[in-house]
Design an enzyme around this catalytic site. Structure first.
Site, PDB file in Angstrom:
ATOM      1  N   GLY A  11       0.971  -1.186   0.123  1.00 57.96           N
ATOM      2  CA  GLY A  11      -0.209  -0.001  -0.165  1.00 57.96           C
ATOM      3  C   GLY A  11       0.766   1.131   0.136  1.00 57.96           C
ATOM      4  O   GLY A  11       1.652   1.422   0.809  1.00 57.96           O
ATOM      5  N   TYR A  14      -0.338   7.249   2.842  1.00 53.31           N
ATOM      6  CA  TYR A  14       0.424   8.100   3.608  1.00 53.31           C
ATOM      7  C   TYR A  14       1.496   7.321   4.179  1.00 53.31           C
ATOM      8  O   TYR A  14       2.760   7.563   4.294  1.00 53.31           O
ATOM      9  CB  TYR A  14      -0.001   9.028   4.715  1.00 53.31           C
ATOM     10  CG  TYR A  14      -1.055   9.982   3.935  1.00 53.31           C
ATOM     11  CD1 TYR A  14      -0.506  11.114   3.367  1.00 53.31           C
ATOM     12  CD2 TYR A  14      -2.509   9.893   4.167  1.00 53.31           C
ATOM     13  CE1 TYR A  14      -1.451  12.237   3.046  1.00 53.31           C
ATOM     14  CE2 TYR A  14      -3.249  10.957   3.495  1.00 53.31           C
ATOM     15  CZ  TYR A  14      -2.633  12.060   2.793  1.00 53.31           C
ATOM     16  OH  TYR A  14      -3.407  12.822   2.322  1.00 53.31           O
ATOM     17  N   ALA A  15       1.266   6.348   5.049  1.00 51.52           N
ATOM     18  CA  ALA A  15       1.922   5.230   5.862  1.00 51.52           C
ATOM     19  C   ALA A  15       3.037   4.635   4.783  1.00 51.52           C
ATOM     20  O   ALA A  15       4.239   4.730   5.019  1.00 51.52           O
ATOM     21  CB  ALA A  15       1.290   3.952   6.719  1.00 51.52           C
ATOM     22  N   ASN A  38       1.354  -1.696  -4.838  1.00 49.14           N
ATOM     23  CA  ASN A  38       0.227  -0.844  -4.819  1.00 49.14           C
ATOM     24  C   ASN A  38      -0.793  -1.076  -5.961  1.00 49.14           C
ATOM     25  O   ASN A  38      -0.200  -1.339  -7.170  1.00 49.14           O
ATOM     26  CB  ASN A  38       0.547   0.774  -4.789  1.00 49.14           C
ATOM     27  CG  ASN A  38      -0.382   1.736  -4.405  1.00 49.14           C
ATOM     28  OD1 ASN A  38      -1.084   1.625  -3.286  1.00 49.14           O
ATOM     29  ND2 ASN A  38      -0.666   2.685  -5.305  1.00 49.14           N
ATOM     30  N   LYS A  39      -1.802  -1.054  -5.692  1.00 50.55           N
ATOM     31  CA  LYS A  39      -2.992  -0.979  -6.887  1.00 50.55           C
ATOM     32  C   LYS A  39      -2.618  -0.140  -8.084  1.00 50.55           C
ATOM     33  O   LYS A  39      -2.834  -0.459  -9.106  1.00 50.55           O
ATOM     34  CB  LYS A  39      -4.370  -0.778  -6.147  1.00 50.55           C
ATOM     35  CG  LYS A  39      -5.521  -1.249  -7.231  1.00 50.55           C
ATOM     36  CD  LYS A  39      -6.905  -0.846  -6.243  1.00 50.55           C
ATOM     37  CE  LYS A  39      -8.113  -0.952  -7.032  1.00 50.55           C
ATOM     38  NZ  LYS A  39      -9.132  -0.833  -6.285  1.00 50.55           N
ATOM     39  N   GLU A 171     -15.944  18.618   5.575  1.00 51.03           N
ATOM     40  CA  GLU A 171     -14.885  19.165   4.862  1.00 51.03           C
ATOM     41  C   GLU A 171     -15.678  19.102   3.326  1.00 51.03           C
ATOM     42  O   GLU A 171     -15.339  19.951   2.568  1.00 51.03           O
ATOM     43  CB  GLU A 171     -13.594  18.338   4.723  1.00 51.03           C
ATOM     44  CG  GLU A 171     -12.865  18.940   6.001  1.00 51.03           C
ATOM     45  CD  GLU A 171     -11.403  18.440   5.829  1.00 51.03           C
ATOM     46  OE1 GLU A 171     -10.388  19.390   6.307  1.00 51.03           O
ATOM     47  OE2 GLU A 171     -10.843  17.737   5.029  1.00 51.03           O
ATOM     48  N   LYS A 377      -4.185  25.491   7.044  1.00 52.40           N
ATOM     49  CA  LYS A 377      -4.682  24.020   6.220  1.00 52.40           C
ATOM     50  C   LYS A 377      -3.761  23.859   5.170  1.00 52.40           C
ATOM     51  O   LYS A 377      -3.392  22.961   4.910  1.00 52.40           O
ATOM     52  CB  LYS A 377      -6.097  24.129   6.023  1.00 52.40           C
ATOM     53  CG  LYS A 377      -6.544  23.062   5.305  1.00 52.40           C
ATOM     54  CD  LYS A 377      -6.661  21.886   6.463  1.00 52.40           C
ATOM     55  CE  LYS A 377      -7.504  20.723   5.594  1.00 52.40           C
ATOM     56  NZ  LYS A 377      -7.539  19.368   6.600  1.00 52.40           N
TER      57      LYS A 377
END
Lengths: 403, 403
Positions: A11, A14-15, A38-39, A171, A377
């Protein structure tokens, strides 16, 4: 060592991206082989997906080609979907092949959780990935184009109904409040016709958030035309909309999006990990219980906050910090050194409410509102790009909106 | 004269806009009141609609606010739909009001004609106006977004089926050949999956066109992946696609567009004008037969080419020339002078085949192909903007694509 140990990262969220990037930086090529599965051939910014879904940013701004960050000469890149982890023989089954590992990092992200609400899986869109968010954006715009061309105009077709008033839901409606007036202009539609409705079962949106900040968010959203239906339980989702409350009221809408829950990737269950609400409660070194060589990070993991005896919230910020600990611990394992314990450092949380408005906390509790919060942000968003890919990536994908 | 005569122009297409503009320039304010009635507050470029439908230009580039061209202090602007002309009492019934006239200009444009092909009205999109073309564009893109998110991918959902290989049909598939690869990139879809199919009943596309030019067009389109089904009669249109030929073959498609025919606005029939194939065959001064004070222009009129004993082709070029004659003749009527006869001056015809390709004739038969033709096509497009609104309008809405 007879042969180089192989570290497989599953994957590129972020991690996974940050773990791979840090391994690439911290390990010499002769110390270990690194594989990233990863896909897609791209990483995407999960925390920007609501903007892709609303159509306020281009989907390409929210994704980054993995090869632009990870050197394919150093890390083997496999673009495939993970089916299952076979822990017994240390192999990962992919859709089109299999791969063995010495050390495994499971950072496969979240899946949407509808909590068994009837009809939600079949009838609602999910803010899940780039593809699903492009579909939401196109579905919304198609409603406007169809409405304009329809003889008997049904106003509820321009209603956008968002289930769940958590971070993503709030959001998302904030972005919709920016986008809908633009669509009205594009299709010459009276801006009073479309509605944006957010439905939350808890007594208030943003449960768990500071009450001052929640009050600010509510006022900001309502002033821009968002209707908040708090304390309203969704009984079912149909083709027409939501059925809510004790009286089974039907709220009709042309677009229905569910943002009300996530859980860990279903690969965890399919691989026989012991789960708590869909995620693995990891040890404080981020390894799965009982596993010497498997780390579980990001939205697949519950990481306990021992002081408060409850898990830390599953955020992008936490996932990136997981990556640091995980990369350090992999290095420690290779060097037969003691592992470090994960400690979450809360840098604050800022929720966007639109292009020029936001609210949140920074620096251990300092509250921010309005334009300064919106600016912060963007600082948060851009900081990640710096960490991941330096100045070049910031210049390429950074948020430098005028405000 | 007891009171100022009132000239009412119905429709702000090429003919109506140019007539109004010329009246504004040629008549003193004390000579006549001028009224322009139009459904929208904007004029649009009918000859650019295929580009809006393909999504290769923004719809705003193809429309012009009427107030930017016509001075509302000199011309009364009424934004309403025309229901019917009552010739007996010289009144026009609008959806929301009525208006009387001394002189009337009917320039209400075309309506799509499906020639009674079964299911075409219900199941096909039409290249009719800005709204319908925005719907086509959004429908096509929605197919791509849905395909990407569907589990069992049905490739024919990405087929775009265009009925009619005349000018509009050919120009439209030419634009689609530009747009579809862009959509494939946007949605990460194999560019070999989508199909663009043009179906024409005549033995060849572009019936009536020079054979060299047609051959050039065919090669250009086919090389860019357009499938041409010539000599293929559409028996019916269903929700799934077209049923064609003697064998009732079903061509399935996610998007079906009919470009195969137009006729005059139905207001003509509703007002009791004598019609030939849906249009009024006007006198050579462009007045309706038997009418002293009613001019019929553009796609509502058949203007006879007496040399060849058949009507001139109904083009934008012809409509603009009608406007010149009509404005001159209105002035002549006010001044009790003899009217002039319409003579068509053929400045050539250029068909676009995409961004950088086109073909056509200019200067009485000189054939042009490829980039020079594409450049000439843009000259033609931009020339109209100059005529209508001068340099400012060209700079605002002109086609200055790189090629």
């Amino acid at each position: 060592m007879n042969s180089k140990p192989k570290i497989v990262v599953l994957g590129a969220g972020y991690a996974g991206m940050m773990t791979t990037k840090k391994l690439m930086q911290q390990l010499q090529p002769e110390e270990a082989d690194i594989v990233l599965v990863n896909k897609h051939n791209y990483h995407y910014q999960t925390t920007w997906l609501h903007e892709v879904a609303a159509g306020t940013i281009n989907h390409n701004q929210a994704r980054i080609m993995i090869r632009d960050i990870i050197d394919p000469n150093r890390v083997r890149l496999i673009y495939d979907s993970v089916v299952r982890v076979n822990r017994d023989d240390q192999r990962v089954v992919l859709e089109n092949s299999e791969i063995d590992y010495d050390y495994l990092v499971v950072s496969l992200g979240f899946e949407t959780n509808t909590f068994g609400i009837k009809g939600m899986d079949e009838n609602a869109f999910f803010i899940q990935d780039i593809d699903s968010c492009q579909l939401i954006r196109e579905h919304i715009e198609y409603q406007f184009a169809q409405y304009k061309n329809s003889e008997a105009k049904e106003d509820h077709n321009l209603t956008i109904l968002v289930g769940g008033g958590g971070f993503t839901g709030v959001e998302f409606v904030g972005e919709l409040a920016e986008k809908v007036p633009q669509l009205c202009k594009k299709y010459d539609i009276d801006p009073n016709v479309p509605k944006i409705i957010n439905v939350e079962a808890s007594p208030s949106i943003l449960p768990g958030f500071d009450t001052d900040l929640v009050a600010y968010a509510k006022t900001s959203l309502q002033e821009r035309g968002v209707e908040l239906r708090e304390g309203t339980k969704i009984q079912a989702c149909t083709e027409e909309g939501f059925i809510v409350g004790e009286g089974n009221e039907l709220i009709k809408a042309g677009t229905v999006v569910w943002t009300g829950g996530v859980t860990g990737n279903s690969v965890l269950a399919d691989s026989g990990f012991e789960l708590t609400k869909g995620k693995v409660t990891v040890n404080s070194d981020l390894r799965a219980p009982g596993e010497e060589n498997i780390f579980i990070l990001g939205d697949c993991a519950w990481v306990m906050n021992k002081k408060e005896d409850r898990p830390y919230p599953p955020t992008a910020q936490a996932a990136m910090q997981h990556a640091t600990t995980c990369a350090n611990n992999l290095k420690a394992l290779l060097h037969h050194q003691p592992l470090e314990q994960f400690v979450f450092s809360d840098k604050g949380t800022v929720a966007s409410l639109g292009v020029t408005d936001a609210m949140g906390t920074i620096f251990e509790g300092t509250k921010l509102y309005g334009k300064p919060a919106a600016a912060m942000k963007k600082v948060v968003d851009n900081r990640y790009l710096f960490l991941l890919g330096g100045l070049n990536l910031f210049l390429k994908k950074g948020k430098v909106r005028p405000f």
